[in-house]
Structures are given as structure tokens and as C-alpha cells.
Enzyme design. Structure first.
Site, PDB file in Angstrom:
ATOM      1  N   TRP A  74       1.769 -10.377 -12.096  1.00  0.00           N
ATOM      2  CA  TRP A  74       2.595  -8.858 -11.424  1.00  0.00           C
ATOM      3  C   TRP A  74       2.173  -7.854 -11.794  1.00  0.00           C
ATOM      4  O   TRP A  74       2.264  -6.313 -12.017  1.00  0.00           O
ATOM      5  CB  TRP A  74       3.004  -9.445 -10.039  1.00  0.00           C
ATOM      6  CG  TRP A  74       2.944 -10.635  -9.556  1.00  0.00           C
ATOM      7  CD1 TRP A  74       3.435 -11.997  -9.294  1.00  0.00           C
ATOM      8  CD2 TRP A  74       2.041 -10.837  -8.661  1.00  0.00           C
ATOM      9  NE1 TRP A  74       2.787 -12.776  -8.573  1.00  0.00           N
ATOM     10  CE2 TRP A  74       2.125 -11.379  -7.596  1.00  0.00           C
ATOM     11  CE3 TRP A  74       0.838  -9.706  -7.922  1.00  0.00           C
ATOM     12  CZ2 TRP A  74       1.544 -12.199  -6.039  1.00  0.00           C
ATOM     13  CZ3 TRP A  74      -0.081 -10.031  -6.946  1.00  0.00           C
ATOM     14  CH2 TRP A  74       0.641 -10.910  -6.252  1.00  0.00           C
TER      15      TRP A  74
ATOM     16  N   ASP B 161       9.842  -3.984 -10.685  1.00  0.00           N
ATOM     17  CA  ASP B 161       9.729  -4.667  -9.311  1.00  0.00           C
ATOM     18  C   ASP B 161      10.339  -6.288  -9.268  1.00  0.00           C
ATOM     19  O   ASP B 161      10.309  -7.089 -10.277  1.00  0.00           O
ATOM     20  CB  ASP B 161       8.228  -5.391  -9.936  1.00  0.00           C
ATOM     21  CG  ASP B 161       7.754  -6.581  -8.636  1.00  0.00           C
ATOM     22  OD1 ASP B 161       7.784  -6.670  -7.632  1.00  0.00           O
ATOM     23  OD2 ASP B 161       6.247  -6.959  -8.880  1.00  0.00           O
TER      24      ASP B 161
ATOM     25  N   LYS C 227      10.457 -12.611  -0.297  1.00  0.00           N
ATOM     26  CA  LYS C 227      10.764 -13.562  -0.350  1.00  0.00           C
ATOM     27  C   LYS C 227      12.122 -13.723  -0.113  1.00  0.00           C
ATOM     28  O   LYS C 227      11.928 -15.068  -0.026  1.00  0.00           O
ATOM     29  CB  LYS C 227      10.139 -13.482  -2.481  1.00  0.00           C
ATOM     30  CG  LYS C 227       8.823 -13.625  -2.517  1.00  0.00           C
ATOM     31  CD  LYS C 227       8.099 -12.991  -3.990  1.00  0.00           C
ATOM     32  CE  LYS C 227       7.027 -12.127  -3.925  1.00  0.00           C
ATOM     33  NZ  LYS C 227       6.310 -13.300  -3.211  1.00  0.00           N
TER      34      LYS C 227
HETATM   35  C1  LIG Z   1       6.546 -10.386  -8.247  1.00  0.00           C
HETATM   36  C2  LIG Z   1       6.194 -10.156  -7.350  1.00  0.00           C
HETATM   37  N1  LIG Z   1       5.486  -8.294  -7.643  1.00  0.00           N
HETATM   38  C3  LIG Z   1       3.951  -7.945  -6.209  1.00  0.00           C
HETATM   39  C4  LIG Z   1       3.721  -9.290  -4.929  1.00  0.00           C
HETATM   40  C5  LIG Z   1       2.822  -8.774  -4.174  1.00  0.00           C
HETATM   41  O1  LIG Z   1       3.238  -8.631  -3.608  1.00  0.00           O
HETATM   42  P1  LIG Z   1       2.046  -8.008  -1.702  1.00  0.00           P
HETATM   43  O2  LIG Z   1       1.505  -9.951  -1.557  1.00  0.00           O
HETATM   44  O3  LIG Z   1       2.949  -8.008  -1.040  1.00  0.00           O
HETATM   45  O4  LIG Z   1       1.196  -7.569  -2.040  1.00  0.00           O
HETATM   46  C6  LIG Z   1       3.999 -10.581  -5.985  1.00  0.00           C
HETATM   47  C7  LIG Z   1       4.056 -11.450  -4.816  1.00  0.00           C
HETATM   48  O5  LIG Z   1       3.300 -12.669  -4.829  1.00  0.00           O
HETATM   49  C8  LIG Z   1       5.331 -10.892  -6.093  1.00  0.00           C
HETATM   50  O6  LIG Z   1       5.304 -11.973  -6.451  1.00  0.00           O
END
Ligand SMILES: Cc1ncc(COP(=O)(O)O)c(C=O)c1O
Length: 358
Positions: free
Chosen positions: A101, A171, A195
Site C-alpha cells: 500500500w 494511511d 477494515k
Molecule cells: C493500508 C491500506 N491502504 C489502502 C488500501 C486500499 O483501499 P481501497 O481498496 O479502498 O482502495 C488498503 C486495502 O486493503 C489497505 O489495507
């Protein structure tokens, strides 16, 4: 009713009490004669829901008035670009790469401007958090970006980086509201709610007011933080249902004693599982102990065949979604806020039995 213990990394388990409340209000939200899904986002009833949710979140996290809270859409992945477009005022930002991520956020920033990686744990398959006490952050970088809890690799920043006076962007998707946070240490926090907080389709941005640009030439209206900040997240039709459920989860956390109590419960649950992993002769954690996530716990047996058997056998007794991410293999138990301690106990007990039998 046959509820399972759902260890999915997201979308993930939600508090049963909240699901029951949603079910009770499904056809008739508090005498309105309609579901929240059916009502105008401009109605006074929905205004009460969104304002109530924001007020609860502010109170839970102790968000100062100098920060704005935005409920948005487009996936947490869209925020990888939104953040750069809004906060990298001179087109430069620095990133700590601790997994997929963080890497994706970094790659989006590279599409848009000058992004630099100042540390990475790729050398050991992201099984630890790099030393962030003296990072080579560029003087003129607009911010330092971290993914504070790494959903896939099961690491988290036990300590925030030394930003050397730079704005910190985090994030927090897979750790949002899992314990107390000092919001004032961040310029911006973003999180997808799927989550720890609610159904997929809502992201929450907490951003220091002075970092939200007034004018952003060349950036589409919907990608300017100013647009939703000024419109109270109602510039366009929001994910009304998702925000409603988030509000209920905030209330559930409040009832449970707030973020300190939540943090204590999460630490105890994680300890149960890590203590077993550390003493087991079959299972082990691939993550550096100091950097272990309290939310996402990957583990392996060392044999791909045994891992597959474990996941299949566990599912038969109602312990589901334990397969690890394809980039790590093995298993992963996501033990978010709504996973009861009994679920972790059931998992550990099953692991003990499996170990004895193999
Ligand atoms: C830490 C983190 N950031 C970003 C995301 C991406 O999220 P999205 O699927 O809503 O774009 C995730 C998805 O699992 C994640 O675990």
C-alpha cells in the site's frame, strides 16, 4: 443463526450489535417510514446522521477544531493521488516504503510529480519497519508519507518517524480507531473504513485546515479536499448508508469505553495469538517482534501444503478467511476491533489441536 469468526483483512467483521441495530432500522429509520438507503442526503434526518457521526469521531479521537473531517468515496487508493495533488504544494514528497500500500501510494505520487522513497523494508519482504529516526527527508519535501499499519505484511509503526519538522501523512486504514492516536502529530490521516469501522465504500480524511489549499488550478473539483471540506462532505451524494453504519460503530466504541479501552482489548487479543506463535513448534510469525501489527497477524507453518490444509480445516469449524495474502503466503488472521476475544481464543485453541495432530 450461524455466525462464523471472520478473520478477513477487509471488508471485515463488524460488531454484531451494530448489525442488529441496522437490521432493526432497515425498513423504518426511527419513524421516518423509510430506510437510510432511501432518504435524500439533503434531508434533515440524514444531516443529523452525518453530523452526529462526525461529532462522535471528533470526540473519540480528540480531533482539534483546527482539523477538518471529510467522508469521501473512490477507494482509499484514490486518496494516494488526492493527497499528493492537495498537499505536495511544490510537487515534492517523500515516502517510507513498508509494503504494497505504501508502494502504491508512492507510485501514484510518482505519476503526478517528484516522489522519493527515503526508506524501505523491501530487502526482507517487508517483515519489519525501517529505522525512521534520521531519514534523508528532502528539505523542500511537502510531507513524509507512511502506511502506519501494513495490512498484508502485518507490521505497524510502533513509533512515528522523526519527520524533522515536515508534515506527516499516514494511511491508517487497517488500524483506524484501534487505539488512542495523537492527531496533532499528523498533517493528514486517511483511512478506508472497510477494515475497522464500516462497510466498504467510505474513506475518512482528517486533515489540518491550513494544509487544505484554497485554489488548485488543474485539479478536478472532486479531487480538491477544499470542495468536500467546505461542503461538509455533501458536495455530491455521499455513501449515506456507509456513513450511517460508521456512526453506529463510533457509538459502539464509545459504549465500550472509547479508544483507550479499545486499544487495551486489542493489545490483549494480539498478545494471545503472538504468545502462542512464539511458543509453537509448528507455527511462526514472519514479522520482527517489535514491529508486529495488533490488527493483522500473518503466520506460517513452513509447508505450503500444511498451510492449505490448515486454512481448509479451520473453515470447517467456523474460523474463516485465514488464507494469507498471495505476496506473503501462509495464513493471516485479521483481528480488528469487532473480532471478539473469544474468536482469537477459538483460533489459538484450534491451532494447538492442529499442531498436536501434525
Ligand atoms: C493500508 C491500506 N491502504 C489502502 C488500501 C486500499 O483501499 P481501497 O481498496 O479502498 O482502495 C488498503 C486495502 O486493503 C489497505 O489495507
Amino acid at each position: 443463526m450461524a455466525r462464523v469468526y471472520n478473520f478477513s483483512a477487509g471488508p471485515a467483521v463488524l460488531p454484531e450489535e451494530v448489525l442488529e441495530e441496522c437490521a432493526d432500522e432497515m425498513l423504518d429509520y426511527r419513524g421516518c417510514g423509510m430506510s437510510v438507503m432511501e432518504m435524500s442526503h439533503r434531508s434533515s434526518v440524514f444531516k443529523g446522521i452525518i453530523e452526529g457521526a462526525e461529532a462522535r469521531l471528533r470526540s473519540l479521537m480528540g480531533i482539534p477544531d483546527s482539523y477538518r473531517v471529510i467522508f469521501t468515496q473512490g477507494g482509499d487508493s484514490l486518496l494516494f493521488s488526492t493527497v499528493f495533488m492537495n498537499l505536495a504544494t511544490n510537487g515534492k514528497a517523500d515516502y517510507v516504503i513498508t509494503g504494497n500500500w505504501a508502494k502504491k501510494a508512492f507510485q501514484e505520487a510518482q505519476i503526478l510529480g517528484d516522489a522519493q522513497a527515503v526508506a524501505s523494508s523491501a530487502d526482507k519482504n517487508f517483515s519489519y519497519i525501517p529505522d525512521c529516526s534520521d531519514l534523508p527527508i528532502r528539505e523542500d519535501a511537502s510531507y513524509l508519507y507512511i502506511c502506519e499499519n501494513n495490512t498484508i505484511y502485518g507490521t505497524r509503526f510502533a513509533e512515528l518517524p522523526n519527520t524533522k519538522g515536515h508534515v506527516l501523512v499516514a494511511d491508517q486504514s487497517s488500524m483506524f480507531l484501534s487505539g488512542p492516536v495523537d492527531v496533532t502529530r499528523y498533517g493528514l490521516i486517511h483511512a478506508g473504513v472497510q477494515k475497522n469501522v464500516g462497510p466498504a465504500g467510505v474513506q475518512i480524511v482528517i486533515v489540518r485546515e491550513d494544509l487544505i489549499p484554497e485554489d488548485l488550478p488543474g485539479v478536478p473539483t472532486m479531487l480538491r479536499l477544499r470542495t468536500q471540506a467546505d461542503a461538509g462532505s455533501l458536495y455530491n451524494t455521499p455513501n449515506c448508508w456507509g456513513i450511517y453504519v460508521c456512526g453506529k460503530v463510533f457509538e459502539w466504541i464509545e459504549r465500550g469505553g472509547g479508544l483507550s479501552a479499545m486499544g487495551e482489548r486489542n493489545a490483549e487479543k494480539a498478545k494471545l495469538l503472538y504468545d502462542f506463535l512464539d511458543e509453537s513448534e509448528l507455527f511462526s510469525s514472519p514479522v520482527e517482534p517489535r514491529d508486529r501489527s495488533l490488527m493483522n497477524v500473518p503466520f506460517v507453518t513452513g509447508s505450503a501444503d500444511l498451510d492449505t490444509e490448515f486454512v481448509a480445516e479451520a473453515a470447517k469449524v467456523g474460523l474463516v478467511n485465514l488464507k494469507g495474502h498471495r505476496s506473503v503466503g501462509g495464513m493471516r488472521a485479521s483481528i480488528y476491533n469487532a473480532m471478539p476475544r473469544a474468536g482469537v481464543e477459538a483460533l489459538v485453541s484450534f491451532m494447538k489441536d492442529f499442531e498436536l495432530a501434525h
